[in-house]
Design a protein around this motif. Structure first.
Motif, mmCIF file in Angstrom:
data_model
loop_
_atom_site.group_PDB
_atom_site.id
_atom_site.type_symbol
_atom_site.label_atom_id
_atom_site.label_comp_id
_atom_site.label_asym_id
_atom_site.label_seq_id
_atom_site.Cartn_x
_atom_site.Cartn_y
_atom_site.Cartn_z
ATOM 1 N N ILE A 194 27.538 35.906 26.765
ATOM 2 C CA ILE A 194 28.862 36.385 27.039
ATOM 3 C C ILE A 194 29.788 35.525 27.940
ATOM 4 O O ILE A 194 30.636 35.077 27.689
ATOM 5 C CB ILE A 194 28.722 37.751 27.610
ATOM 6 N N ALA A 195 28.878 34.856 29.028
ATOM 7 C CA ALA A 195 29.822 34.058 29.833
ATOM 8 C C ALA A 195 29.930 32.786 29.052
ATOM 9 O O ALA A 195 31.182 32.444 29.557
ATOM 10 C CB ALA A 195 28.724 33.639 30.930
ATOM 11 N N ALA A 196 28.985 32.288 28.288
ATOM 12 C CA ALA A 196 29.537 31.005 27.619
ATOM 13 C C ALA A 196 30.633 31.284 26.697
ATOM 14 O O ALA A 196 31.448 30.335 26.593
ATOM 15 C CB ALA A 196 28.405 30.507 26.885
ATOM 16 N N LYS A 197 30.727 32.392 26.159
ATOM 17 C CA LYS A 197 31.635 32.696 24.984
ATOM 18 C C LYS A 197 32.923 32.719 25.603
ATOM 19 O O LYS A 197 33.948 32.618 25.054
ATOM 20 C CB LYS A 197 31.203 33.696 24.178
ATOM 21 N N CYS A 198 32.923 33.262 26.925
ATOM 22 C CA CYS A 198 34.321 33.741 27.610
ATOM 23 C C CYS A 198 35.002 32.482 28.360
ATOM 24 O O CYS A 198 36.207 32.589 28.743
ATOM 25 C CB CYS A 198 33.955 34.777 28.510
ATOM 26 N N MET A 199 34.265 31.351 28.506
ATOM 27 C CA MET A 199 34.637 30.157 28.973
ATOM 28 C C MET A 199 35.993 29.652 28.227
ATOM 29 O O MET A 199 36.197 29.810 27.051
ATOM 30 C CB MET A 199 33.729 28.993 29.130
ATOM 31 N N GLY A 200 37.068 29.234 29.211
ATOM 32 C CA GLY A 200 38.211 28.588 28.552
ATOM 33 C C GLY A 200 38.039 27.529 27.665
ATOM 34 O O GLY A 200 37.119 26.856 27.698
ATOM 35 N N SER A 201 39.354 27.175 27.090
ATOM 36 C CA SER A 201 39.266 25.710 26.214
ATOM 37 C C SER A 201 38.862 24.477 26.798
ATOM 38 O O SER A 201 38.362 23.646 26.185
ATOM 39 C CB SER A 201 40.434 25.647 25.568
ATOM 40 N N SER A 202 39.014 24.490 28.257
ATOM 41 C CA SER A 202 38.555 23.082 28.759
ATOM 42 C C SER A 202 36.943 23.425 29.425
ATOM 43 O O SER A 202 36.549 22.176 30.120
ATOM 44 C CB SER A 202 39.584 22.936 30.123
ATOM 45 N N GLY A 203 36.270 24.375 29.078
ATOM 46 C CA GLY A 203 34.777 24.270 29.573
ATOM 47 C C GLY A 203 34.942 24.995 30.988
ATOM 48 O O GLY A 203 35.875 25.477 31.591
#
Length: 347
Positions: free
Chosen positions: A200-209
């Motif tokens: 979930i945390a990884a999928k929620c990261m913004g476009s810049s990482g």
């Protein structure tokens, strides 16, 4: 002293001669540096079962570092802080471990620190003791706390500083978090550290990482792919494995594992992973403890949920630990308090 899920997980690391327990509060008996005087009321985090992970046993012997399940404890004088006269030891002993692990996870370059831009930060497992303290500390530093927890935990999580909560069982949780953070999330603290929460945390990261901080002590009981992830000897290998086994795009997403031993200046090895001490981290921890003491004195710290153990004292220590262990998921959300002596342990 108090114990919770981290203490129970740390028991798996213990070797003969190790003393468990990571949270303590009590009175000073002697201080070799003069920093503290006899009778001072203090609290602090000890290494407990993590003492078995220390590589240089001579360093461990030098400081006498063991756990809080004892009538007398020994620790580094600058890794404890003053407890105000108005605060009972039963409350003071519930906070140091979660507070210090949370502080370490923010990976600050300086202290004091204030996030003046009010950046959003995602806290997963926010209903756990570690999660509640992470919400509280992040909020006090100016972060906008986005918290993931069970529906039944949301009121508690909000009271510890979360600005918005999300149901961890909601199938649309990723979409809702990305909308709330405007696809600009750059930091997540995973206080559950399971394979599903990491995903979930990884999928929620913004476009810049961004960066996801996770906790090996929590990963030990997570099961699933998490235990395999924990044995990766390099954080970058965790990122690669998540990409391959979970199908998650980890581009520009960095995973960082934090173990408290590095704050104490020790090299440690846990499950084949090496954790090197970080001098700046130790320096900031010393400064932070002074702030933590001031916050307690000013009544700014909300005490973690806790309950008194049914079995008190050194003679009932095993029963107390069994009580904590049998509590299961409930003990992830509160601390179990046990007095080792009539007035608490001495330091």
């Amino acid at each position: 002293m108090s114990m919770g899920s981290c203490d129970i997980n740390a028991l798996k690391l213990m070797k003969k001669g190790s003393v468990p327990g990571m949270d303590m509060a009590g009175t000073v008996m002697k201080c070799s540096t003069g920093m503290w005087k006899e009778g001072d009321r203090v609290c602090g985090m000890l290494l407990g079962g993590l003492s078995s992970t220390i590589v240089d046993k001579k360093m461990l012997d030098r400081y006498g570092m063991q756990g809080s399940c004892a009538t007398y404890c020994r620790t580094q004088c600058d890794m404890i802080c003053k407890v105000p006269e108005t605060m009972p030891f039963e409350e003071a002993c519930c906070m140091p471990c979660c507070m210090m692990m949370s502080f370490q996870a923010f990976n600050l370059k300086t202290w004091p620190y204030s996030n003046k831009s009010h950046e959003p930060i995602l806290v997963l497992g926010a209903g756990t003791s570690l999660g509640l303290m992470t919400c509280q500390l992040g909020s006090m530093m100016g972060y906008k706390i986005m918290a993931v927890c069970e529906m039944t935990e949301m009121a508690d999580v909000m009271s510890f500083g979360a600005e918005k909560t999300f149901d961890c069982n909601d199938p649309q949780i990723v979409e809702k978090i990305m909308k709330a953070t405007q696809n600009a999330l750059t930091m997540a603290m995973d206080c559950s550290s399971t394979d599903s929460s990491l995903a979930i945390a990884a999928k929620c990261m913004g476009s810049s990482g961004g960066t996801i901080c996770c906790f090996p002590l929590m990963m030990m009981s997570a099961g699933g792919k998490t235990e395999e992830l924990m044995t990766m000897d390099d954080d970058s290998k965790m990122e690669t494995m998540m990409e391959k086994t979970m199908g998650i795009n980890m581009h520009n997403i960095k995973i960082v594992r934090k173990l408290p031993t590095t704050m104490f200046g020790f090299d440690a090895e846990m499950m084949g992973c090496m954790f090197k001490p970080m001098p700046d981290e130790t320096k900031h921890a010393h400064a932070f403890l002074k702030t933590f003491s001031t916050w307690m004195a000013e009544g700014k710290m909300k005490v973690l949920p806790s309950q008194m153990a049914q079995n008190q004292g050194m003679k009932n220590l095993i029963l107390c630990m069994e009580e904590c262990k049998s509590g299961g998921s409930k003990m992830m959300c509160k601390r179990l308090v046990c007095a080792m002596g009539e007035t608490g342990p001495s330091v």
